[in-house]
Design a protein around this motif. Sequence first.
Motif, mmCIF file in Angstrom:
data_model
loop_
_atom_site.group_PDB
_atom_site.id
_atom_site.type_symbol
_atom_site.label_atom_id
_atom_site.label_comp_id
_atom_site.label_asym_id
_atom_site.label_seq_id
_atom_site.Cartn_x
_atom_site.Cartn_y
_atom_site.Cartn_z
ATOM 1 N N UNK A 245 6.949 6.056 13.921
ATOM 2 C CA UNK A 245 6.974 4.599 14.135
ATOM 3 C C UNK A 245 8.028 3.985 13.203
ATOM 4 N N UNK A 246 8.607 2.853 13.608
ATOM 5 C CA UNK A 246 9.657 2.262 12.772
ATOM 6 C C UNK A 246 9.180 1.997 11.336
ATOM 7 N N UNK A 247 10.046 2.280 10.389
ATOM 8 C CA UNK A 247 9.704 2.122 8.973
ATOM 9 C C UNK A 247 9.314 0.683 8.646
ATOM 10 N N UNK A 248 9.843 -0.284 9.389
ATOM 11 C CA UNK A 248 9.532 -1.691 9.116
ATOM 12 C C UNK A 248 8.042 -1.977 9.294
ATOM 13 N N UNK A 249 7.400 -1.282 10.232
ATOM 14 C CA UNK A 249 5.959 -1.476 10.441
ATOM 15 C C UNK A 249 5.167 -0.900 9.273
ATOM 16 N N UNK A 250 5.578 0.269 8.845
ATOM 17 C CA UNK A 250 4.900 0.950 7.730
ATOM 18 C C UNK A 250 5.058 0.142 6.440
ATOM 19 N N UNK A 251 6.281 -0.257 6.142
ATOM 20 C CA UNK A 251 6.549 -0.941 4.869
ATOM 21 C C UNK A 251 5.947 -2.343 4.825
ATOM 22 N N UNK A 252 6.114 -3.100 5.903
ATOM 23 C CA UNK A 252 5.647 -4.486 5.893
ATOM 24 C C UNK A 252 4.172 -4.601 6.265
ATOM 25 N N UNK A 253 3.695 -3.690 7.130
ATOM 26 C CA UNK A 253 2.261 -3.659 7.444
ATOM 27 C C UNK A 253 1.469 -3.280 6.199
ATOM 28 N N UNK A 254 1.938 -2.241 5.520
ATOM 29 C CA UNK A 254 1.304 -1.848 4.266
ATOM 30 C C UNK A 254 1.421 -2.956 3.236
ATOM 31 N N UNK A 255 2.614 -3.522 3.122
ATOM 32 C CA UNK A 255 2.847 -4.587 2.143
ATOM 33 C C UNK A 255 1.908 -5.763 2.343
ATOM 34 N N UNK A 256 1.697 -6.142 3.590
ATOM 35 C CA UNK A 256 0.808 -7.272 3.871
ATOM 36 C C UNK A 256 -0.649 -6.925 3.548
ATOM 37 N N UNK A 257 -1.110 -5.787 4.018
ATOM 38 C CA UNK A 257 -2.502 -5.403 3.751
ATOM 39 C C UNK A 257 -2.749 -5.233 2.243
ATOM 40 N N UNK A 258 -1.865 -4.490 1.586
ATOM 41 C CA UNK A 258 -2.083 -4.149 0.175
ATOM 42 C C UNK A 258 -2.158 -5.400 -0.704
#
Length: 240
Positions: free
Chosen positions: A95-108
């Motif tokens: 999956x695109x890195x933007x989802x991983x980085x920003x999805x994680x960033x928002x949740x964390x």
Amino acid sequence: MNKREFLKLNALATGAVLFAPITGWAFAPAADTFTLPNLDYGFEALEPHIDTATMQIHHGKHHAAYVTNLNKAVAGSAFENKTILDILPKLTSKTPAALRNNGGGHFNHSLFWKILSPKANTQPGAELTSAINGVFGSLDKLKETMTESGKGLFGSGWLWLSVDKNKKLFVSTTPNQDNPLMSGLVKQVGTPILGIDVWEHAYYLKYQNKRADYLTAIWNVIQWEEVTKNFQTAISAVKK
Ligand code: MN3
């Protein structure tokens, strides 16, 4: 650059064109699903342990950017209109890195703000205390274990206390904005109940290179009532 051109460029730059046709991105309506949560306290409330300027920049710039970029990343993708808890376990290395980085960033960060508080002397509830004692020996030993793990994390990342599928507590670290909910990406999978941001932006203004001092001071502003709530939620969410 208008939004349409930006989305096109973004899709090409991230390789997302492999997952969604360009037209799907170009005509996707703006999906402003995710918003920056307000803090339950003032930016100055965690002084002297976490300084006001760090809180202002961390919440108003860093977390805000994760939210903005997450909304861009989900727009027109298979993850549009999904909740963050739907998205995180489905992420893979493809999956695109933007989802991983920003999805994680928002949740964390959303979790982090909730478990911090200027309230003094909060303690874990009885069931959480018993779980902590069972695995770590005592609350002080847990803090020691976590502080040591955080000191050992190379580069930027997060330090976690989580509940695994056997309802057992464990401590782990993840790089960047990964977290234990990302079962397709991390080794130690679980439901995080306490997360500590170990990126330099979380402490550098006050502590500079002294990460250990930050990791020691932060226990003064951990809100155990909230961690206890997270523990109860995590325990009941584990499938029997
Ligand atoms: Mn951060």
